[in-house]
Design a protein around this motif. Structure first.
Motif, PDB file in Angstrom:
ATOM      1  N   ASN B  45       0.900  -1.232  -0.057  1.00  0.00           N
ATOM      2  CA  ASN B  45       0.138  -0.034  -0.032  1.00  0.00           C
ATOM      3  C   ASN B  45       0.654   1.063   0.011  1.00  0.00           C
ATOM      4  N   ALA B  48       1.991   1.929  -3.542  1.00  0.00           N
ATOM      5  CA  ALA B  48       0.810   2.172  -4.236  1.00  0.00           C
ATOM      6  C   ALA B  48       0.461   3.687  -3.862  1.00  0.00           C
ATOM      7  N   VAL B  80       3.024   1.690 -11.913  1.00  0.00           N
ATOM      8  CA  VAL B  80       2.793   0.748 -10.627  1.00  0.00           C
ATOM      9  C   VAL B  80       1.369   0.283 -10.746  1.00  0.00           C
ATOM     10  N   PHE B  81       1.368  -1.105 -10.458  1.00  0.00           N
ATOM     11  CA  PHE B  81       0.086  -1.795 -10.579  1.00  0.00           C
ATOM     12  C   PHE B  81       0.142  -2.540  -9.038  1.00  0.00           C
ATOM     13  N   LEU B  82      -1.100  -2.438  -8.347  1.00  0.00           N
ATOM     14  CA  LEU B  82      -1.221  -3.370  -7.171  1.00  0.00           C
ATOM     15  C   LEU B  82      -2.470  -4.084  -7.369  1.00  0.00           C
ATOM     16  N   SER B  83      -2.169  -5.503  -7.443  1.00  0.00           N
ATOM     17  CA  SER B  83      -3.516  -6.492  -7.404  1.00  0.00           C
ATOM     18  C   SER B  83      -3.633  -6.471  -5.923  1.00  0.00           C
ATOM     19  N   PHE B  84      -5.018  -6.155  -5.530  1.00  0.00           N
ATOM     20  CA  PHE B  84      -5.442  -5.949  -4.101  1.00  0.00           C
ATOM     21  C   PHE B  84      -5.762  -7.253  -3.559  1.00  0.00           C
ATOM     22  N   PRO B  87     -10.402  -6.875  -3.331  1.00  0.00           N
ATOM     23  CA  PRO B  87     -10.830  -5.861  -4.386  1.00  0.00           C
ATOM     24  C   PRO B  87     -12.329  -5.204  -3.810  1.00  0.00           C
ATOM     25  N   VAL B  88     -12.350  -3.871  -4.080  1.00  0.00           N
ATOM     26  CA  VAL B  88     -13.324  -3.272  -3.769  1.00  0.00           C
ATOM     27  C   VAL B  88     -14.596  -3.347  -4.886  1.00  0.00           C
ATOM     28  N   ASN B 154     -10.187 -11.268 -11.820  1.00  0.00           N
ATOM     29  CA  ASN B 154     -10.454  -9.915 -12.400  1.00  0.00           C
ATOM     30  C   ASN B 154      -9.257  -8.757 -12.434  1.00  0.00           C
ATOM     31  N   GLU B 155      -8.653  -9.061 -11.080  1.00  0.00           N
ATOM     32  CA  GLU B 155      -7.624  -8.227 -10.938  1.00  0.00           C
ATOM     33  C   GLU B 155      -6.544  -8.219 -11.766  1.00  0.00           C
ATOM     34  N   GLN B 158      -6.973  -6.969 -15.232  1.00  0.00           N
ATOM     35  CA  GLN B 158      -6.999  -5.419 -15.385  1.00  0.00           C
ATOM     36  C   GLN B 158      -5.558  -5.173 -15.244  1.00  0.00           C
ATOM     37  N   LEU B 162      -3.589  -2.943 -18.466  1.00  0.00           N
ATOM     38  CA  LEU B 162      -2.793  -1.722 -17.996  1.00  0.00           C
ATOM     39  C   LEU B 162      -1.494  -1.795 -18.360  1.00  0.00           C
TER      40      LEU B 162
END
Lengths: 438, 249
Positions: B45, B48, B80-84, B87-88, B154-155, B158, B162
């Protein structure tokens, strides 16, 4: 306030010059005037008006009988219509009918004027049966009834499914005077008929305008009525919208209210379920800012068994705006197996914005399902971070979140052109550019 | 690619990262392992740019540029990509519209025009096939009612869209059954190139059977306390973390 009241009362004699005073309708008007004289304008002392004060707008010296002030060209006002589909239109300018902008019909159905319905003998049975029969006797409804003269008259006979939506639009144009208008609409939908109505009040001047509207809708057995109210008026225009809907067995009636504009807006939306297996749907999205004020005052009266009602109101309040949601559900003793659902969710974007939410459930039957939920919150920081992480800037992310928040109400809009128009209005209002066309 | 030097970060005045050092070069895969509460998700976090965390000391460099003062979206625009881990859910915004907005906002930040709809659709088609995602899935509201596995897939979808330089996968393996794990890992492997880098945060060795790391780091009490190759993950799986804690004493 008292000045305006006196002015209104003393105008009545002049008003009577223009109409047939030897009619049953006029007896109703006169009685309503007496009622208004007795009650006066609503004040915050009344429980129903506790959170909405009309004081600031009742100080104006409104003209009670505006004449059509300014000529209106179609090109100037086209954007206020849902113009990408074929519709019937009943259009008024400063309270007067505009044949030029309207598209009425007497072919199978009647989409025309209250003034004609009051005057012509062939409409007399309908007027006698329905006029002022569901509207209540409160202050502002009585005031409207006293001056009831013009508005949209819609009559759909049995089994007719009206393919084109009907737009009712009231424009205000007076540049030199402030004006008060009192449109009065009557919509009668007979057994198994189906109609869609789009209603809008639009001021084309920056002068103060006060519209006090009464709409009565009668939905007979198995009929369906969908109403969409687009409230995106000029910031100096205020609206009191009184809508009364009387439903019979197996009918479905829905009202979606989209409140984005205007100064003070008060929606009194009343459903009376006189039959079984009735469904009533009340939905709204409010997005306001500045010092705007929007008050949703709803009533669903469950009178007989096995009926449903669904309420879903979303509000987004920025700056110093204030919102009110007062949702009253009455379940009478006879109304067993009622399923009443009420949801009211609010987001306060600014810490100076206010929402007063008041669910009121009065349940006298014992075998019912009633639920209500009310939330007041800020935008979800985790969701915002998620969007930002994907490259969506904070401002657009907030817009997207607010759009998502309001979206549950949009899903049930049945006219695609209305849905896309509202989507655009929301995007404009939230000042975001969202690519929803893929 | 990524150079973290003496990073200290805290949340609500509670210190979590206490002098973290990490260097990730292009083309590399790094795994971060460690017990609960070690600061693994905090690290993700903070890189990110989540605002709740305060960086009290240290530097985060991406391709030679200090990114520690940038907004989360600016870091995303820099790759920078963060796979959560969680995910929200965003009701009312479809997967397609969301990713379209994300891509075009990133392009806008770089002074580019929106991606033409035709190219966008082609890319969506390719990447969804790569991750074996049903096209119908893409018109559903983002993460709403998705299963744990669908959210993670889905993460990675994305991420594929991206095309980030640095991808941080925060416990992407949790909530995945073995088939979904294979699909996700396969997707990550196909997206890997000599120009990008992947940081995998995980509790378990099993993901590393599929995404083979060049380096494995153990994070404990806000610092990296041990670094090894892929065999270190196997050793941790067998022996747990206690022996490392003892080594530190």
């Amino acid at each position: 306030m008292e000045l305006l009241k006196d002015k209104i009362l003393s105008s009545y004699v002049a008003f009577e010059n223009d109409i047939n005073i030897n009619s049953d309708v006029h007896d109703i008007r006169t009685e309503a005037l007496e009622n208004f004289e007795k009650l006066g304008f609503p004040t915050k002392k009344l429980e129903a008006w506790k959170y909405t004060s009309l004081n600031s707008i009742l100080k104006e010296d409104y003209s009670i009988f505006p004449n059509k002030c300014t000529a209106v060209e179609l090109a100037d006002v086209k954007k206020y219509f849902i113009h990408d589909i074929d519709t019937y239109k009943v259009v008024f300018i400063d309270g007067k009918y505009s044949p030029f902008l309207s598209e009425t019909t007497h072919d199978t159905i009647d989409v025309c004027l209250m003034s004609a319905a009051f005057a012509k003998p062939k409409y007399k049975p309908v007027i006698e049966k329905y006029f002022n029969k569901v509207a209540n006797q409160d202050n502002l409804t009585s005031l409207n009834t006293a001056f009831a003269k013009e508005g949209a008259y819609i009559h759909i006979p049995r089994n007719v499914e009206v393919e084109k939506p009907i737009q009712i639009i009231n424009f205000s144009t007076c540049a030199d005077i402030t004006t008060m208008v009192q449109p009065r609409n009557l919509i009668v939908v007979e057994e198994n008929a189906h109609v869609q109505i789009i209603e809008r009040h639009q001021s084309l001047t920056s002068n103060a305008v006060l519209s006090n509207v009464v709409t009565e809708i009668f939905v007979d057995k198995s009929a369906t009525v969908d109403v969409y109210k687009i409230q995106n008026d000029d910031i100096n225009a205020s609206l009191v919208d009184n809508t009364y809907i009387n439903q019979k067995s197996n009918s479905v009636a829905s009202v979606h209210t989209f409140s984005f504009g205007g100064n003070i807006t008060r929606n009194n939306l009343n459903f009376y379920q006189n039959g079984e297996h009735i469904d009533s749907i009340l939905k709204g999205v409010t997005i306001i800012e500045g010092k705007q004020h929007v008050d949703h005052h709803t009533l669903v009266d469950h009178i007989e068994p096995n009926c449903e009602s669904h309420q879903d109101y979303k509000g987004i309040y920025d700056e110093r705006s204030t919102g009110v949601f007062n949702g009253k559900v009455i379940v009478n003793k006879e109304a067993q197996k009622t399923n009443a659902y009420q949801q009211n969710n609010n987001v306060l974007v600014s810490d100076k914005a206010t929402i007063n939410a008041k669910p009121q459930l009065e349940i006298f039957a014992d075998d019912v399902k009633c639920s209500h939920g009310c939330t007041i919150g800020q935008l979800d920081d985790d969701a915002l971070f998620y969007m930002q992480q994907r490259g969506i800037p904070q401002k657009e992310g907030k817009g997207l979140l607010m759009f998502a928040f309001a979206n549950t109400v949009l899903e049930s809009v049945k006219i695609p052109e209305v849905k896309s128009r509202i989507t655009k209005l929301i995007a404009e209002k939230l000042n975001v550019n969202i690519g929803f066309d893929l | 690619m990524l150079k973290i030097n003496n990073l200290h970060a805290s949340i609500e005045e509670k210190s979590i990262l206490k002098g973290l050092n990490l260097e990730v070069k292009a083309g590399e895969v790094h795994a971060i392992m460690g017990p609960n509460g070690a600061g693994k998700s905090t690290m993700a976090n903070v890189i990110a740019g989540k605002e709740e965390y305060e960086v009290t000391d240290g530097v985060i460099e991406l391709n030679g540029e200090d990114i520690s003062e940038l907004a989360p979206e600016e870091r995303a625009h820099n790759g920078v990509f963060l796979s959560f881990q969680y995910p929200v859910e965003i009701p009312g915004v479809s997967v397609t519209n969301f990713i379209k907005t994300a891509i075009n906002e990133t392009r806008k930040a770089k002074g580019l025009e929106d991606m033409p709809a035709k190219d966008m659709l082609k890319m969506i088609r390719e990447k969804s096939e790569l991750l074996e995602i049903d096209r119908k899935f893409l018109s559903r509201s983002l993460n709403e009612g998705f299963s744990g596995g669908e959210k993670k897939r889905n993460e990675i979808f994305q991420m594929a869209m991206l095309e980030p330089k640095l991808a941080i996968l925060d416990e992407t393996d949790s909530g995945l059954d073995i088939d979904a794990l294979r699909i996700v890992a396969n997707g990550v492997n196909k997206l890997k190139s000599k120009d990008n880098a992947v940081v995998v945060i995980t509790h378990y060795q099993r993901l590393l059977d599929y995404i083979v790391p060049d380096f494995v780091h153990v994070l404990h009490d806000g610092k990296i306390v041990k670094t090894g190759d892929a065999s270190l993950a196997l050793e941790l799986e067998a022996k747990g973390y206690d022996w490392i804690k003892k080594e530190l004493v």
